[in-house]
Design a protein around this motif. Structure first.
Motif, PDB file in Angstrom:
ATOM      1  N   GLY A 227      -0.699   0.921   5.425  1.00 52.76           N
ATOM      2  CA  GLY A 227      -1.358   0.776   4.312  1.00 52.76           C
ATOM      3  C   GLY A 227      -1.353   2.127   3.352  1.00 52.76           C
ATOM      4  O   GLY A 227      -2.141   2.116   2.427  1.00 52.76           O
ATOM      5  N   LEU A 228      -0.750   3.028   3.619  1.00 51.09           N
ATOM      6  CA  LEU A 228      -0.814   4.390   3.223  1.00 51.09           C
ATOM      7  C   LEU A 228      -0.288   4.423   1.896  1.00 51.09           C
ATOM      8  O   LEU A 228      -0.831   5.147   1.166  1.00 51.09           O
ATOM      9  N   ARG A 229       0.716   3.544   1.475  1.00 53.45           N
ATOM     10  CA  ARG A 229       0.969   3.637  -0.113  1.00 53.45           C
ATOM     11  C   ARG A 229       0.046   2.890  -0.986  1.00 53.45           C
ATOM     12  O   ARG A 229      -0.429   3.452  -1.930  1.00 53.45           O
ATOM     13  N   GLU A 230      -0.695   1.898  -0.086  1.00 52.18           N
ATOM     14  CA  GLU A 230      -1.883   1.608  -1.284  1.00 52.18           C
ATOM     15  C   GLU A 230      -2.891   2.526  -1.015  1.00 52.18           C
ATOM     16  O   GLU A 230      -3.572   2.456  -2.061  1.00 52.18           O
ATOM     17  N   LYS A 231      -3.414   3.337  -0.149  1.00 51.33           N
ATOM     18  CA  LYS A 231      -4.091   4.480  -0.296  1.00 51.33           C
ATOM     19  C   LYS A 231      -3.948   5.481  -1.287  1.00 51.33           C
ATOM     20  O   LYS A 231      -4.642   5.718  -1.879  1.00 51.33           O
TER      21      LYS A 231
END
Length: 253
Positions: A227-231
């Motif tokens: 979920g890093l991209r969304e973060k």
């Protein structure tokens, strides 16, 4: 029974009248404003001049606000400014749990942290002892460089030459200039870190006419890649919305 002091009332009306005329106002118009003789008005306004609250200008003779009142107004504006910024910092921390925020200004040829919120004490505005941000490497210093005039930027580079401080993160000046242009275009900058899970974003605080007032650095470390991209998207959108909100509040919208 309370009885207003007439001379004090007239003095307050004089100050209000003078403040409404930035170009200055003559004695005759001041006398008309308080419905008083020119002689009596002169003594009242001269008392304000002697106290530093009003200033007399010549050619033509007119009165404007003095340094004491201007300083009081300036201090009030500064208090309002810092209150707005600190409120938004606290709001950002709630929106980005676990983040730390650092507010920096350009002071004495250095980008200096004036206030901060740390992740282990998220409800408290702290005031570090003039911590200087690393030139070119910190998100806050990049933001300042992106929005400075060429004169201020040149002055900063004389103290902190790019080849000594900046090449560690950015290969060359041309690459760094591209980053500065991107910062201005997007309204923020996500500075690359050795650890990809450590997100560090710089946000300009813009005042009237998009003039740079200061910068916010938001450090939001993650524990996993999932979920890093969304973060990252959340971080940018939240920061940009906060920057817009600060500017609008400073403009009184």
């Amino acid at each position: 029974m309370f009885k207003p002091v007439q001379s004090l009332q007239r003095g307050m009306i004089l100050i209000e009248t003078i403040s409404a005329r930035r170009e200055g106002i003559n004695l005759k118009d001041l006398a008309h404003a308080i419905d008083c003789s020119s002689a009596a008005t002169y003594h009242l306004v001269q008392t304000l001049v002697d106290g530093g609250f009003v200033k007399r200008l010549e050619s033509p003779a007119r009165y404007v606000l003095g340094d004491k009142l201007l300083n009081l107004m300036s201090n009030e504006n500064k208090d309002r400014y810092y209150n707005i910024v600190h409120e938004e910092m606290l709001r950002l921390q709630k929106q980005l749990p676990g983040s730390s925020l650092f507010y920096s200004e350009y002071i004495g040829n250095h980008v200096t942290v004036r206030s901060a919120i740390h992740e282990n004490n998220p409800t408290q505005i702290q005031r570090p002892n003039n911590y200087i941000l690393p030139p070119y490497l910190s998100a806050g210093s990049v933001v300042h460089l992106a929005y400075w005039s060429s004169e201020i930027s040149d002055e900063y580079q004389q103290i902190y030459p790019f080849h000594m401080y900046g090449h560690v993160l950015w290969d060359d000046w041309e690459t760094f200039e591209t980053i500065l242009a991107k910062t201005r275009k997007e309204g923020c900058i996500l500075v690359p870190e050795k650890k990809p899970l450590n997100l560090k974003l710089g946000l300009p605080i813009l005042g009237k006419d998009n003039a740079l007032m200061a910068a916010l650095t938001i450090q939001w470390n993650q524990s996993e890649r999932k979920g890093l991209r969304e973060k990252i998207r959340t971080l940018k959108q939240t920061a940009q919305a906060s920057g817009k909100r600060i500017t609008e509040r400073l403009e009184g919208k």
